[in-house]
Enzyme design. Structure first.
Site, PDB file in Angstrom:
ATOM      1  N   HIS A 105       9.003   6.562  -9.579  1.00 30.59           N
ATOM      2  CA  HIS A 105       9.219   5.430  -8.671  1.00 30.59           C
ATOM      3  C   HIS A 105       8.210   4.332  -8.949  1.00 30.59           C
ATOM      4  CE1 HIS A 105       6.645   8.475  -6.791  1.00 30.59           C
ATOM      5  NE2 HIS A 105       5.942   7.465  -6.307  1.00 30.59           N
ATOM      6  N   HIS A 146       6.180   1.295  -7.309  1.00 25.09           N
ATOM      7  CA  HIS A 146       5.745   0.702  -6.046  1.00 25.09           C
ATOM      8  C   HIS A 146       5.713  -0.819  -6.184  1.00 25.09           C
ATOM      9  CE1 HIS A 146       3.904   4.366  -4.076  1.00 25.09           C
ATOM     10  NE2 HIS A 146       3.866   4.774  -5.337  1.00 25.09           N
TER      11      HIS A 146
HETATM   12  P1  AMP Z   1       3.297   8.462  -5.184  1.00 22.14           P
HETATM   13  O1  AMP Z   1       1.952   8.858  -4.650  1.00 22.14           O
HETATM   14  O2  AMP Z   1       3.240   7.363  -6.199  1.00 22.14           O
HETATM   15  O3  AMP Z   1       4.099   9.675  -5.638  1.00 22.14           O
HETATM   16  O4  AMP Z   1       4.052   7.813  -3.948  1.00 22.14           O
HETATM   17  C1  AMP Z   1       4.951   8.474  -3.129  1.00 22.14           C
HETATM   18  C2  AMP Z   1       5.285   7.514  -2.035  1.00 22.14           C
HETATM   19  O5  AMP Z   1       6.472   7.945  -1.390  1.00 22.14           O
HETATM   20  C3  AMP Z   1       4.202   7.393  -0.957  1.00 22.14           C
HETATM   21  O6  AMP Z   1       3.753   6.043  -0.893  1.00 22.14           O
HETATM   22  C4  AMP Z   1       4.919   7.836   0.321  1.00 22.14           C
HETATM   23  O7  AMP Z   1       4.532   7.086   1.443  1.00 22.14           O
HETATM   24  C5  AMP Z   1       6.382   7.605  -0.043  1.00 22.14           C
HETATM   25  N1  AMP Z   1       7.328   8.433   0.665  1.00 22.14           N
HETATM   26  C6  AMP Z   1       7.307   9.780   0.773  1.00 22.14           C
HETATM   27  N2  AMP Z   1       8.366  10.217   1.495  1.00 22.14           N
HETATM   28  C7  AMP Z   1       9.080   9.099   1.830  1.00 22.14           C
HETATM   29  C8  AMP Z   1      10.276   8.883   2.568  1.00 22.14           C
HETATM   30  N3  AMP Z   1      10.974   9.891   3.115  1.00 22.14           N
HETATM   31  N4  AMP Z   1      10.706   7.610   2.739  1.00 22.14           N
HETATM   32  C9  AMP Z   1      10.014   6.588   2.188  1.00 22.14           C
HETATM   33  N5  AMP Z   1       8.887   6.735   1.479  1.00 22.14           N
HETATM   34  C10 AMP Z   1       8.412   7.976   1.298  1.00 22.14           C
END
Ligand code: AMP
Ligand code: ZN
Length: 145
Positions: A99, A101
Site C-alpha cells: 500500500h 500512503h
Molecule cells: P503500514 O504500517 O505501512 O503497513 O500501514 C498500515 C496502515 O493501515 C496503518 O496506517 C493503519 O492505520 C492502516 N489500517 C489498518 N487497518 C485498517 C482499516 N481497517 N482501514 C483503514 N486503514 C487501516
C-alpha cells in the site's frame, strides 16, 4: 488472499471510506491518520511486496497517489504531502498487502520523520555499495526480494 484485511476491504467484507476506485486500484482513508485525510492506495490484486506489482498498476498507484495529494492541498488546505511505502516488516510494513500512503502535511503539523543522516567511512566504502547495486540492476530480468 484468505486472511488479508485489505483484500477484505476491496471485497466489501470490511467497511472502508472509499476515496477512489478503478479497474486496477482502490484508495480509502487510513483508519488511524497521521493527519486527517491520510489515504492508502492499494492494488486490487494481492501483492505482499510492491516489487511484484505489475508496472501499469504501480504507475497508476503513484499517479493517483499524486492526484490525491493535490486534492488534499486544494480541498483541505494542506501545504504538502508525503508518499510513503513500507516494503517489509523491518521497514515498518504492518499490513502485508502492499500500500502507498498519501500523508497530508502542514507547515506546523508537528509531525517529523525520524530521519537520520549517516556518513560513509570513505569514498571506497561508498563505491563498494554502489558497485553491488549497479551490478545487480544490470540484470533487468530480475526482481528479487
Ligand atoms: P503500514 O504500517 O505501512 O503497513 O500501514 C498500515 C496502515 O493501515 C496503518 O496506517 C493503519 O492505520 C492502516 N489500517 C489498518 N487497518 C485498517 C482499516 N481497517 N482501514 C483503514 N486503514 C487501516
Ligand atoms: Zn490482500
Amino acid at each position: 488472499m484468505g486472511n488479508c484485511i485489505f483484500c477484505k476491504i476491496i471485497a466489501g467484507d470490511i467497511p472502508s471510506v472509499k476515496i477512489y476506485e478503478d479497474d486496477l486500484i482502490y484508495a480509502f482513508l487510513d483508519i488511524a491518520p497521521i493527519n486527517p485525510g491520510h489515504v492508502l492506495v492499494i492494488p486490487k490484486e494481492h501483492h505482499e511486496s510492491a516489487s511484484t506489482i505489475p508496472e501499469a498498476t504501480a504507475g497508476r498507484m503513484f499517479r493517483i497517489g499524486s492526484r490525491i495529494g493535490i486534492a488534499l492541498k486544494r480541498e483541505l488546505d494542506y501545504d504538502a504531502y508525503n508518499l510513503h511505502l513500507a516494503d517489509g516488516t523491518a521497514a515498518g510494513q504492518v499490513v502485508m498487502h502492499a500500500h502507498l500512503h498519501v500523508v497530508p502535511r502542514g507547515v506546523e503539523d508537528n509531525f517529523h520523520w525520524n530521519w537520520r543522516q549517516l556518513t560513509y567511512a570513505d569514498d571506497a566504502a561508498r563505491a563498494a555499495v554502489a558497485e553491488k547495486l549497479v551490478r545487480r540492476l544490470a540484470d533487468a530480468s530480475e526482481i528479487q526480494k
